[in-house]
Structure formats: structure tokens, C-alpha cells
Write a protein that holds these residues in place. Structure first.
Motif, PDB file in Angstrom:
ATOM      1  N   ARG A   1       0.848  -1.204   0.000  1.00 51.26           N
ATOM      2  CA  ARG A   1       0.000   0.000   0.000  1.00 51.26           C
ATOM      3  C   ARG A   1       0.875   1.241   0.000  1.00 51.26           C
ATOM      4  N   TRP A   2       0.267   2.342  -0.465  1.00 47.81           N
ATOM      5  CA  TRP A   2       0.904   3.644  -0.308  1.00 47.81           C
ATOM      6  C   TRP A   2       0.894   4.014   1.172  1.00 47.81           C
ATOM      7  N   ILE A   3       1.857   4.808   1.604  1.00 43.24           N
ATOM      8  CA  ILE A   3       1.978   5.120   3.029  1.00 43.24           C
ATOM      9  C   ILE A   3       1.740   6.599   3.282  1.00 43.24           C
ATOM     10  N   THR A   4       1.505   6.911   4.545  1.00 43.78           N
ATOM     11  CA  THR A   4       1.365   8.300   4.978  1.00 43.78           C
ATOM     12  C   THR A   4       2.464   8.724   5.935  1.00 43.78           C
ATOM     13  N   SER A   5       3.283   7.747   6.400  1.00 44.04           N
ATOM     14  CA  SER A   5       4.369   8.031   7.333  1.00 44.04           C
ATOM     15  C   SER A   5       5.376   6.890   7.272  1.00 44.04           C
ATOM     16  N   ILE A   6       6.630   7.192   7.610  1.00 46.93           N
ATOM     17  CA  ILE A   6       7.625   6.130   7.724  1.00 46.93           C
ATOM     18  C   ILE A   6       7.219   5.109   8.777  1.00 46.93           C
ATOM     19  N   PHE A   7       6.443   5.552   9.752  1.00 44.66           N
ATOM     20  CA  PHE A   7       5.996   4.635  10.800  1.00 44.66           C
ATOM     21  C   PHE A   7       5.208   3.466  10.213  1.00 44.66           C
ATOM     22  N   ASP A   8       4.473   3.694   9.145  1.00 42.81           N
ATOM     23  CA  ASP A   8       3.701   2.623   8.528  1.00 42.81           C
ATOM     24  C   ASP A   8       4.591   1.440   8.160  1.00 42.81           C
ATOM     25  N   LEU A   9       5.776   1.718   7.632  1.00 46.14           N
ATOM     26  CA  LEU A   9       6.665   0.662   7.159  1.00 46.14           C
ATOM     27  C   LEU A   9       7.288  -0.103   8.325  1.00 46.14           C
ATOM     28  N   PHE A  10       7.769   0.621   9.326  1.00 54.00           N
ATOM     29  CA  PHE A  10       8.342  -0.071  10.482  1.00 54.00           C
ATOM     30  C   PHE A  10       7.267  -0.860  11.232  1.00 54.00           C
ATOM     31  N   GLU A  11       6.063  -0.319  11.294  1.00 57.57           N
ATOM     32  CA  GLU A  11       4.991  -1.032  11.981  1.00 57.57           C
ATOM     33  C   GLU A  11       4.625  -2.309  11.232  1.00 57.57           C
ATOM     34  N   GLU A  12       4.610  -2.268   9.896  1.00 59.33           N
ATOM     35  CA  GLU A  12       4.387  -3.485   9.116  1.00 59.33           C
ATOM     36  C   GLU A  12       5.491  -4.508   9.366  1.00 59.33           C
ATOM     37  N   ASN A  13       6.734  -4.050   9.425  1.00 63.70           N
ATOM     38  CA  ASN A  13       7.847  -4.958   9.700  1.00 63.70           C
ATOM     39  C   ASN A  13       7.636  -5.722  10.998  1.00 63.70           C
ATOM     40  N   VAL A  14       7.206  -5.007  12.035  1.00 60.83           N
ATOM     41  CA  VAL A  14       7.026  -5.617  13.348  1.00 60.83           C
ATOM     42  C   VAL A  14       5.806  -6.534  13.349  1.00 60.83           C
ATOM     43  N   ARG A  15       4.756  -6.135  12.674  1.00 64.38           N
ATOM     44  CA  ARG A  15       3.517  -6.902  12.696  1.00 64.38           C
ATOM     45  C   ARG A  15       3.613  -8.194  11.900  1.00 64.38           C
ATOM     46  N   TYR A  16       4.304  -8.159  10.751  1.00 68.06           N
ATOM     47  CA  TYR A  16       4.228  -9.280   9.824  1.00 68.06           C
ATOM     48  C   TYR A  16       5.414 -10.240   9.884  1.00 68.06           C
ATOM     49  N   PHE A  17       6.573  -9.796  10.355  1.00 67.81           N
ATOM     50  CA  PHE A  17       7.778 -10.595  10.185  1.00 67.81           C
ATOM     51  C   PHE A  17       8.404 -10.971  11.518  1.00 67.81           C
TER      52      PHE A  17
END
Length: 498
Positions: free
Chosen positions: A270-286
Motif C-alpha cells: 500500500r501507499w503510506i502516509t508516514s515512515i511509521f507505517d513501514l516499520f509497523e508493518e515490519n514488526v507486525r508481519y515478520f
């Protein structure tokens, strides 16, 4: 991933590691809210991964000896013993910085060549070394650092079976398509993928726009700069690094793939609105692959006025290989954020590398600052499909672009993206000399429709017409490639003679 581990992580560390990663994420959220980041100017950085080859142009497993001879902190190991990595010191984008970057890269590479020569080796700057053979994927050829053996062990433990490499190639003219089916007992196929990584320091409030813009550019970047058409003797994609890297580090057996579990080499979703989105996905999924913890409490460090290292979050981020990766770093006690663009292959020449960088930085800025962003006009899936289409077919790809529809990458660059890149570099105060030189290389590459991949494929085809078998043709091709690469003229000028 730049620092080594203290020891092989134990499974009992995983719960503590998970809690520390979450605490790092909470700290990052506070820092983004509080405006804790340094952003004095737009600095750029560049990493180049290199191959070492012997006199017969086979992989030379000598990186530890070459690094000792180099004695230069700019060079470090990579996954395989035939790899080196060059980390060019960061610098501002403005002015004549790109011209100085080209000069510096030549100096670094000359130094590496001189040190390699003492071992009977030489440096090859190419996306995938075409003389690699299955025996070079033996685990004994991992570089001698704990992090590499730990990474290998953890990926195989998660996967529970051998790594499968499966690719259907794009046929050479007049020939049948070729297929690769191979199993590997280590993650060393990843070491076949040598890339150029571009870094751009950005302010937190600008990060999302720059990352989204980079995602939009990925397909055309790889189509114009492809340089990895051969693997294990097979003619495959124009940029075979893309599927190879994903498959070589895949922790998922078939059952998890069928469930839709995300791969660790990832375009995103997905498109993001903050760098936090990417780090949060990293923690949630991996799950963590290398669960080593640091003594620092990041929240206590922040509250005491220090810049927290966020060591666990950064280590975790280093084991999730997004094609455009978020980076948190601390330099001289000041924290900052970067976009790391990872789609480009190494080579063919220094001039081509700097031209690719100028095109990316200019087009990225122009797209990020548009009143109506391009990513608001196209689906995320279309951007991802562009990446794979560009990697597979190079100049013959058809890419989707809003307001145009389907268009070849060279035409998209000439009509739309090069004018934007010129404007983006002007806004970044890049000198006219640098802007015209490097974007001119991209323009002429598009007009000639000549990339490293097209040159390699055409040379091998001509060698076949002269009666050479595939192994001989690849050897001839690589020898001539290295000669032309050393001469330094951009790849669009290369002939098939010699």
C-alpha cells in the motif's frame, strides 16, 4: 546488517527480542510526534556491491585477503567470499556533488583493483556474475562473519527445506525460452545479486511522499538499467536479480506461500502516509531472524536527551529486504531518516551508476512535490506489476503510467520522467554541468535502447552465431564486458566487436 553479531542467537532470546523491537517502535512513534529528527540538508549516499573474479573469470573467494590489503573502512564484506561492498561517504546532492561522486568512485574502484591484483583477482561490477556455477553456492563460501552463518541457519530453519530457484526466461532472438530449475542448500544464491543502493536523507514529514514516489519509479528504473540477464548458464530475465533475491531469501515453504504469508523481499502492499507505517508493518508481519538484543532502553535514552540507537528495530529492518527500504540512523549523536532505493544492479560503468542515481534523485523529488501525486492516480498493484514487467523485459516492457496508459519505459522516460528529473535536480540546486551530463546519458541510453542486459544478451547471441557454446559465449562476453567497463564509456556506446 552492517555490524556483526556477538554470537549465534538462541531461540530463548526471541520473546525478549520481540518486546525490545516493540519498545523501539513505540520510541520511534514518540520521536516522530515530538520532532526529534535532524534534517540540516538533503544528503545522499551510495553503496556498490562488487564481485571478485580470478584469471579464468570464475568467482574468486578472496574477499578477506583483499579487504586486508585494502585497509579502507569504505570497503566491507558481503554475503559471499567473492563479494565486496563499497560504502561511499554521504554528501550533499547540490552543486557538482555528482561529478565529484564519479571521480571518487573511480578512485575507490582503482584501489580495489590494485588490492585484488595481489591475489590474482580482479573486480567485476555487474548485476549477476555470469560465470557462477552451482558449486559456488556451497555454504563453505559464506563470508566469515557470524551474522551470515546465523542468517543462513535461521532462514533454513524457518523454511524447513532447500531453497528452490525457478524462473522462466525471456528467449534470445531466434531461440527458445530457457528455464531454470535449481535447488540450493544455502542462501548463497543471494550473493549472486550485486546491486547499487541509493540513499536520500529526508525530513520526517516528507518521507511518505519520497517513498511513494520511489515505488512509482521502480519499474522504469529497472527497465532502463537492467544488467543481470544470465544465471547458471541460462538466459532469464533482463534483471534476474529481482526474482533471484526474492527466492534466495524466502523463509516460506509452499504451504505458507499458499496462505498468503508475505515474503521478506517485498515491494509492499500500500501507499503510506508516514515512515511509521513501514516499520509497523515490519514488526507486525515478520518474525525476528537474528534476535540479538542491546542493553539500551530506547525510551530511557530518549527521555535523557540522547538519540536512541533503536538497535533491535534496525537489525530487524535489515532482515526485511524492501526494494525501497526505510532507514533510521544516528550520526554524530543526531537521528535522521533515509529512503534506501535497492532496485538497481551494479555496473556497467561508473558513469552509468551516477547517471542512474541522478535520474532517480531528480525524478523522485519532482514526483514527491507534485500538487496531484502520481500515486493518487494509480493503484499500488500497478506500481508492483511495473517492477516485475520492467525486470523481466527491460526496454520491451509495457509499463502503466497515469494519464498515458501502457507505454514502453524508454518512451516514458523521454516524454515524462526525464523532463521531471531535470526539474527535480534544478530544485535541488544541482549544477547544470552535472544535470546535463548524467541525464544526457539516460536520454542517449533510451534512444539507443542499450542497457547492460541488452548488450550482454546481444553479445552472447553473436558468440553463438560464431559457433561458441553457452559457457564459452558467457566467458567471452564477460571478458569483453570487463574491458569496456574499465574504459568507462557509458553502456549505450558499447559495440559488439571484440
Amino acid at each position: 546488517m552492517g555490524t556483526d553479531l556477538s554470537a549465534h542467537p538462541g531461540r530463548l532470546d526471541r520473546g525478549r527480542y520481540r518486546r525490545k523491537v516493540q519498545r523501539c517502535l513505540d520510541t520511534l512513534a514518540r520521536m516522530l510526534t515530538d520532532g526529534s529528527f535532524s534534517f540540516p540538508r538533503k544528503n545522499i549516499g551510495l553503496e556498490v556491491e562488487l564481485n571478485l573474479v580470478d584469471g579464468q573469470l570464475r568467482p574468486s573467494m578472496t574477499n578477506s585477503v583483499v579487504l586486508e590489503a585494502l585497509d579502507d573502512a569504505a570497503f566491507t564484506t558481503e554475503l559471499g567470499q567473492h563479494n565486496l561492498e563499497l560504502n561511499v561517504p554521504p554528501r550533499p546532492l547540490a552543486g557538482d556533488s555528482a561529478l565529484r561522486l564519479e571521480e571518487d568512485l573511480h578512485c575507490y574502484l582503482a584501489k580495489a583493483q590494485e588490492s585484488a591484483a595481489h591475489t590474482g583477482s580482479s573486480v567485476a561490477m555487474i548485476g549477476i556474475l555470469p560465470t557462477l556455477r552451482p558449486e559456488h553456492f556451497d555454504q563453505k563460501w559464506l563470508s566469515h562473519k557470524t551474522r551470515y552463518s546465523s542468517l543462513n541457519d535461521e532462514i533454513f530453519a524457518a523454511r524447513g527445506e532447500r531453497i528452490a530457484l525457478a524462473m522462466d526466461g525471456l528467449a534470445l532472438p531466434g531461440a527458445q525460452p530457457e528455464r531454470l530449475r535449481h535447488y540450493a542448500e544455502s542462501i548463497l544464491p543471494e550473493a549472486a545479486c550485486t546491486s547499487v543502493q541509493l540513499h536520500l536523507q529526508v525530513a520526517p514529514e516528507e518521507f511518505a511522499a519520497h517513498w511513494n514516489a520511489a515505488q512509482c519509479l521502480a519499474g522504469v528504473q529497472i527497465a532502463l538499467a537492467s544488467n543481470s540477464p544470465f544465471l547458471l548458464g541460462k538466459a532469464l530475465w533482463h534483471e534476474t536479480r529481482i526474482p533471484l533475491f526474492q527466492q534466495a531469501t524466502d523463509t516460506r515453504p509452499e504451504e505458507l506461500k499458499n496462505q498468503g504469508v508475505r515474503p521478506r523481499v517485498w515491494f509492499g502492499e500500500r501507499w503510506i502516509t508516514s515512515i511509521f507505517d513501514l516499520f509497523e508493518e515490519n514488526v507486525r508481519y515478520f518474525p525476528g531472524l537474528l534476535p540479538e538484543t542491546d542493553v539500551e532502553d530506547p525510551i530511557e535514552a530518549l527521555e535523557s536527551g540522547q538519540a536512541p540507537k533503536l538497535a533491535e528495530l534496525r537489525l530487524h529492518n535489515g532482515t526485511i529486504w524492501r526494494w525501497n527500504r526505510p532507514v533510521y540512523d544516528v550520526v554524530d549523536g543526531l537521528p535522521h531518516l533515509r529512503v534506501e532505493n535497492r532496485v538497481l544492479p551494479a555496473g556497467p560503468t561508473v558513469a552509468d551508476i551516477v547517471a542512474n542515481a541522478a535520474f532517480f534523485y531528480g525524478a523522485q523529488r519532482a514526483l514527491a512535490e507534485q500538487d496531484r501525486p502520481v500515486w493518487s492516480q494509480m493503484s499500488f498493484q500497478a506500481a508492483e506489476e511495473n517492477l516485475y514487467e520492467g525486470a523481466r523485459k527491460g526496454f520491451d516492457a509495457q509499463l502503466y503510467w497515469p494519464g498515458i496508459g501502457w507505454i514502453p519505459p524508454d518512451e516514458l522516460a523521454l516524454r515524462v520522467l526525464l523532463p521531471l528529473a531535470h526539474e527535480g535536480l534544478r530544485r535541488s540546486d544541482v549544477s547544470d554541468e552535472a544535470r546535463v551530463r548524467y541525464l544526457g546519458i539516460i536520454e542517449r541510453r533510451c534512444l539507443a535502447r542499450r542497457s547492460g542486459a541488452t548488450w550482454q544478451r546481444d553479445y552472447v547471441l553473436r558468440a553463438h552465431e560464431r559457433g561458441a557454446d553457452r559457457e564459452t559465449a558467457l566467458n567471452w562476453m564477460l571478458r569483453r564486458y570487463l574491458e569496456l567497463s574499465a574504459e568507462g564509456e557509458p553502456v549505450h556506446t558499447w559495440s559488439l566487436d571484440g
